[in-house]
Design a protein around this motif. Structure first.
Motif, short mmCIF file in Angstrom:
data_model
loop_
_atom_site.label_atom_id
_atom_site.label_comp_id
_atom_site.label_asym_id
_atom_site.label_seq_id
_atom_site.Cartn_x
_atom_site.Cartn_y
_atom_site.Cartn_z
N THR A 6 -3.66 -5.62 10.58
CA THR A 6 -4.93 -4.93 10.38
C THR A 6 -4.75 -3.74 9.45
O THR A 6 -5.59 -3.49 8.57
CB THR A 6 -5.51 -4.47 11.73
OG1 THR A 6 -5.63 -5.59 12.60
CG2 THR A 6 -6.88 -3.84 11.55
N ALA A 7 -3.67 -3.01 9.62
CA ALA A 7 -3.40 -1.86 8.74
C ALA A 7 -3.16 -2.31 7.30
O ALA A 7 -3.65 -1.71 6.35
CB ALA A 7 -2.21 -1.08 9.26
N LEU A 8 -2.40 -3.39 7.14
CA LEU A 8 -2.06 -3.86 5.79
C LEU A 8 -3.28 -4.41 5.05
O LEU A 8 -3.30 -4.44 3.82
CB LEU A 8 -0.98 -4.94 5.88
CG LEU A 8 0.40 -4.45 6.32
CD1 LEU A 8 1.35 -5.63 6.50
CD2 LEU A 8 0.97 -3.46 5.31
N ALA A 11 -6.10 1.55 14.27
CA ALA A 11 -5.92 2.30 15.49
C ALA A 11 -6.37 1.50 16.71
O ALA A 11 -5.72 1.52 17.76
CB ALA A 11 -6.69 3.62 15.42
N ALA A 12 -7.49 0.78 16.56
CA ALA A 12 -7.94 -0.09 17.65
C ALA A 12 -6.89 -1.15 17.93
O ALA A 12 -6.63 -1.51 19.09
CB ALA A 12 -9.28 -0.74 17.28
N GLY A 13 -6.26 -1.64 16.87
CA GLY A 13 -5.18 -2.62 17.03
C GLY A 13 -3.98 -2.04 17.73
O GLY A 13 -3.31 -2.72 18.52
N LEU A 14 -3.69 -0.76 17.46
CA LEU A 14 -2.58 -0.09 18.14
C LEU A 14 -2.82 -0.08 19.64
O LEU A 14 -1.91 -0.31 20.45
CB LEU A 14 -2.43 1.33 17.61
CG LEU A 14 -1.34 2.19 18.25
CD1 LEU A 14 0.04 1.64 17.94
CD2 LEU A 14 -1.44 3.64 17.75
N LEU A 62 -12.33 -9.66 6.84
CA LEU A 62 -11.15 -9.64 7.70
C LEU A 62 -11.41 -10.38 9.01
O LEU A 62 -10.55 -11.12 9.50
CB LEU A 62 -10.76 -8.18 7.98
CG LEU A 62 -9.40 -7.93 8.64
CD1 LEU A 62 -8.29 -8.69 7.94
CD2 LEU A 62 -9.09 -6.43 8.66
N LEU A 63 -12.62 -10.22 9.57
CA LEU A 63 -12.98 -10.96 10.78
C LEU A 63 -13.01 -12.45 10.52
O LEU A 63 -12.53 -13.25 11.34
CB LEU A 63 -14.34 -10.48 11.30
CG LEU A 63 -14.36 -9.11 12.00
CD1 LEU A 63 -15.80 -8.65 12.21
CD2 LEU A 63 -13.62 -9.17 13.32
#
Length: 395
Positions: free
Chosen positions: A74-76, A345-348, A85-86
């Motif tokens: 997600t960050a990349l 961040a949500a992915g983290l 992306l979705l």
């Protein structure tokens, strides 16, 4: 400061836009394929002529893909629009499940499961952050709860439905069915997701990766890890605990799992409203206190079937009440300190949930081996209290 879709793409009526329910449908497919495998392990092992323990790695492969995909991929992909992306995440997930259905050996099964897990992690990370931008700020908690409601329903019904369908259809057919659900989600996203120019620049990928090491975000994700470590330290061994210590008949354990799942769905919805009303910090505090109390109560009442039935339901409700509250808290912190890294961040935090589950299972196994089954409730309660203490220190 909120950034993202234009006001035309955000609900002005105070309601939940239809596309967020598409997120929920997609999340159900994601969760279903994760949990349904548990009910199909024996069938898959027999068909591929391998051990049950080897097929169990298919569950771990999916979780590993989700853990990597959520924060890192997600960050990349920071310069991609949320819609693209979705769509990419759901296409990867759909193709992965299609390939699972075609798997004829263990290695191809594990590879396809890992790939579909990557899509899972990216989708949930982006969908949960995008949902908060498609509604008014005061509805952010409810929007996240709707998204994760699909995942929670999959938890509630994935294992029992998978076990039932495994006796009616082949496991390959079931995964092909999941792929069809994924394709429906792709179509829904393509038609209903706003075409906002909300992607960043290529250089934002480095910014997003660095944001993952922000002490405030890491602190919020660490609270998630502690909460889920505490819950799954016990829940990972709930079956032997109920049978060997509580004295519950093995036939009733599956019913208790259903009770846990239904309570989890209720807890998810209530937490969304609680987060909207009291704010994420207070909602997370309530959940952590509740987990600590319930886990301690399980230790005290472990030999009572009636008490355990109530407490297992409470554990399910609180465990999944944590999801919208903790996710909304991370997103709120990110909006204040790293607004361009919302999805990463949500992915983290999603990686935090998965890490907590894995750590809880490992810690619980060590506790059971050294101190016995009843001790896992005490250790789980302590983990929740540590999360509460850390929350108080970082507020």
């Amino acid at each position: 400061m909120r950034t993202g879709p234009t006001t035309e793409s955000t609900s002005q009526s105070g309601g939940i836009p239809l596309v967020i329910y598409v997120f929920a449908l997609s999340a159900f497919a994601l969760g279903f394929t994760e949990f349904v495998t548990i009910g199909l392990v024996s069938d898959i092992a027999a068909d591929l002529a391998v051990g049950v323990d080897q097929v169990g790695a298919a569950v771990a492969a999916y979780a590993l893909g989700a853990t990597i995909g959520a924060p890192i991929l997600t960050a990349l992909a920071a310069n991609w629009s949320r819609k693209h992306l979705l769509l990419a995440a759901m296409i990867v997930f759909t193709i992965g499940n299609f390939l699972v259905g075609l798997s004829g050996d263990l290695m191809s099964l594990l590879s396809a499961r890992f790939g579909s897990g990557l899509g899972h992690g990216v989708f949930l990370a982006v969908a949960s952050s995008a949902a908060t931008r498609l509604v008014a700020p005061q509805r952010a908690g409810s929007a996240v709860a709707v998204v994760f409601g699909g995942l929670t329903l999959a938890l509630a019904f994935g294992v029992p439905i998978g076990t039932f369908l495994g006796g009616v259809w082949t496991w390959q057919t079931i995964f092909m069915g999941v792929a069809i659900c994924g394709a429906i989600g792709v179509v829904g996203l393509a038609l209903l997701m706003p075409n906002a120019r909300d992607g960043g620049e290529a250089k934002d990928a480095l910014h997003n990766l660095l944001a993952l090491f922000d002490r405030r975000l890491l602190g919020a994700a660490f609270i998630t890890v502690l909460a889920y470590t505490g819950s799954f330290c016990l829940f990972s061994y709930i079956s032997p605990l109920l049978i060997e210590v509580t004295g519950m008949d093995a036939a009733w354990v599956s019913t208790m799992m259903l009770v846990y799942g239904v309570a989890a769905a209720v807890g998810n919805v209530v937490s969304g409203r609680m987060t909207d009303r009291f704010g994420p910090d207070k909602a997370v505090m309530i959940v952590l206190i509740g987990l600590a109390v319930v886990l301690a109560a399980i230790w005290a009442a472990v030999q009572s079937v009636a008490a355990m039935a109530v407490l297992i339901a409470a554990l399910g409700a609180l465990t999944y009440a944590a999801v919208p509250a903790m996710q909304a808290r991370v997103i709120g912190i990110t909006e204040r300190h790293a607004p361009k890294a919302l999805a990463a961040a949500a992915g983290l935090n999603i990686a935090g949930f998965n890490s907590g589950i894995a750590l809880g299972a490992v810690l619980g196994g060590w506790v059971v081996s050294n101190y016995g089954l009843t001790s896992i409730a005490v250790v789980g309660s302590v983990a929740a209290l540590l999360g509460l203490g850390f929350l108080r220190l970082t507020r």
